[in-house]
Enzyme design. Structure first.
Site, PDB file in Angstrom:
ATOM      1  N   HIS A 144      33.829  37.695  39.894  1.00 51.03           N
ATOM      2  CA  HIS A 144      32.584  37.853  39.145  1.00 51.03           C
ATOM      3  C   HIS A 144      31.547  38.643  39.940  1.00 51.03           C
ATOM      4  O   HIS A 144      31.363  38.406  41.133  1.00 51.03           O
ATOM      5  CB  HIS A 144      31.979  36.485  38.829  1.00 51.03           C
ATOM      6  CG  HIS A 144      32.666  35.734  37.745  1.00 51.03           C
ATOM      7  ND1 HIS A 144      33.928  35.199  37.878  1.00 51.03           N
ATOM      8  CD2 HIS A 144      32.249  35.417  36.482  1.00 51.03           C
ATOM      9  CE1 HIS A 144      34.263  34.578  36.757  1.00 51.03           C
ATOM     10  NE2 HIS A 144      33.265  34.700  35.902  1.00 51.03           N
ATOM     11  N   ASN A 186      36.595  35.984  47.935  1.00 52.92           N
ATOM     12  CA  ASN A 186      36.048  35.539  46.660  1.00 52.92           C
ATOM     13  C   ASN A 186      35.861  34.031  46.611  1.00 52.92           C
ATOM     14  O   ASN A 186      34.847  33.543  46.113  1.00 52.92           O
ATOM     15  CB  ASN A 186      36.965  35.993  45.517  1.00 52.92           C
ATOM     16  CG  ASN A 186      36.438  35.585  44.152  1.00 52.92           C
ATOM     17  OD1 ASN A 186      35.249  35.651  43.879  1.00 52.92           O
ATOM     18  ND2 ASN A 186      37.338  35.144  43.279  1.00 52.92           N
TER      19      ASN A 186
END
Length: 326
Positions: free
Chosen positions: A171, A203
Site C-alpha cells: 500500500h 513491507n
C-alpha cells in the site's frame, strides 16, 4: 484562382483558431473571477470552480490544454464506488498538487497514476486522530485487492502480475490510515494504490514501522498531510557507470521501485508547520535500524522524484524539518 482560395482558407483558419483561444481565455477568466470573490466561503468557491471546470468539454481535434485525467468519465459501475468529493479533495490537497498527470480522487485519498510503470507517481493523504482511530465497524480482511477500472485496460496492473513474483502488493495509502468507513478502507486496495515491495523485512516490517509512525503523529498534531511514492534511483555498476535498473512483473510489466519515499507535513495547534522526509530502499532492512537513519532533506526527494511537494508552503514557513529548527 487557386492562390485566392488558399488565402481565404488561411484567413478562415486563423479566425477559427483565434476564436477558440479567445473562448478558452474567457472561460478561464470566469473561473478565476469566481475563485477571487472574497465574500464567499472556501468550500463554496471550490465547489463552484469545480462545477465550471466540469462544464468545459474537450472537443475532437481541439483538446482543452491542462485538463486532469481525474476529470475523465468513470464507468457507471465505478461511480458508486468512487464518488466525486470536491470539499474532501480540497482538504487533502490543501498545500498543492505535486503534479497533474492521471490524477484519481477517491473518498479519502488522491493519487497520480503512472501508466508506463503501472505504479502511482504519488499518493496524498490527510490524517487526523479521528480518521486513524481503530474502528470495530471497519474490517480490513473484508477488503479485496482489485484493478481500478477507471484506468484504461492497456495501463492497468492486475493481481496476476503479482502472483508468484515474490513481492507484496504494498500500500502507498495505508489501509490503517482510513478507518472511518469500510468503503474508505476498501478503496485503499485498488491496485493503483499498490507497488511491488519486498515483503519480510520491508513491507511487513520497517515500512510498516514508518506507516505507524505517521499515524502516531496525529496524537500530537491536529492535521497530518502525507505524500508517498516510488523512486527509481541510479546505481553504479562494475564498469563504473551509473544505471537505473529495476525489475518488472507480469504481463503488464509492473515496475519494482528501487526505493520509496514519504514526505509529511504536520500542522501544530498554533498553526505552525513542520516537515519530515524519508527514503527507504526496497529491500530487507534490519529491524534495529532507527527510522531517523532514513530521514533526508526534502529537496533530495523532490530532485529524485521530479516533483515539488507542498509547493504552496515556502520553506521559510516551516518551523522544523526532520525535527530540527529551520
Amino acid at each position: 484562382m487557386s492562390t485566392n482560395l488558399a488565402s481565404r482558407f488561411l484567413v478562415l483558419s486563423s479566425v477559427g483558431i483565434g476564436s477558440y483561444f479567445v473562448g478558452s481565455f474567457v472561460e478561464r477568466r470566469k473561473i478565476t473571477d469566481v475563485c477571487r470573490r472574497p465574500s464567499e466561503s472556501a468550500d463554496y468557491v471550490n465547489e463552484r470552480a469545480g462545477s465550471l471546470l466540469r462544464d468545459i468539454v474537450s472537443k475532437p481535434g481541439l483538446p482543452i490544454f491542462g485538463t486532469v485525467s481525474a476529470a475523465s468519465p468513470i464507468p457507471a459501475e465505478q461511480k458508486a464506488v468512487v464518488p466525486s468529493n470536491v470539499s474532501r479533495i480540497g482538504q487533502i490537497m490543501k498545500y498543492g498538487f505535486p503534479g497533474l498527470d492521471n490524477v484519481r480522487s477517491y473518498d479519502d485519498y488522491v493519487l497520480s497514476y503512472d501508466r508506463r510503470s503501472r505504479v502511482a507517481h504519488w499518493v496524498f493523504e490527510h490524517l487526523t486522530a479521528e480518521s486513524v482511530k481503530p474502528n470495530d465497524a471497519v474490517d480490513r480482511s473484508k477488503s479485496d485487492f482489485k484493478p481500478d477500472e477507471s484506468i484504461h485496460p492497456f495501463f492497468r496492473s492486475l493481481n496476476s502480475d503479482y502472483k508468484g513474483s515474490g513481492f507484496d502488493r504494498g500500500h502507498m495509502a495505508a489501509a490503517g490510515n482510513h478507518r472511518r468507513h469500510q468503503q474508505h478502507c476498501d478503496q485503499t486496495f485498488y491496485l493503483t494504490n499498490m507497488a511491488p515491495q519486498v515483503g519480510v523485512g520491508f513491507n511487513r516490517d520497517k515500512w510498516n514501522d514508518l506507516e505507524r509512525h505517521v499515524r502516531k503523529l496525529t496524537k500530537h498534531y491536529p492535521n497530518v498531510y502525507c505524500c508517498t511514492g516510488p523512486l527509481y534511483l541510479p546505481r553504479k555498476e562494475a564498469d563504473g557507470k551509473l544505471y537505473v535498473k529495476y525489475q518488472v512483473l507480469g504481463s503488464n510489466n509492473v515496475a519494482v521501485p528501487t526505493h520509496f519515499y514519504k514526505v509529511v507535513v504536520m500542522e501544530t495547534a498554533d498553526s505552525k508547520l513542520e516537515m519530515e522526509a524519508y527514503v527507504l530502499p526496497n529491500q530487507k532492512i534490519d529491524n534495529e535500524t532507527p527510522l531517523t537513519m532514513f530521514q533526508v532533506p526534502p529537496e533530495t526527494v523532490e530532485r529524485a522524484a521530479g516533483l515539488l511537494f507542498f509547493d504552496k508552503i515556502a520553506r521559510s514557513q516551516l518551523s522544523r524539518i526532520n525535527g530540527k529548527k529551520v
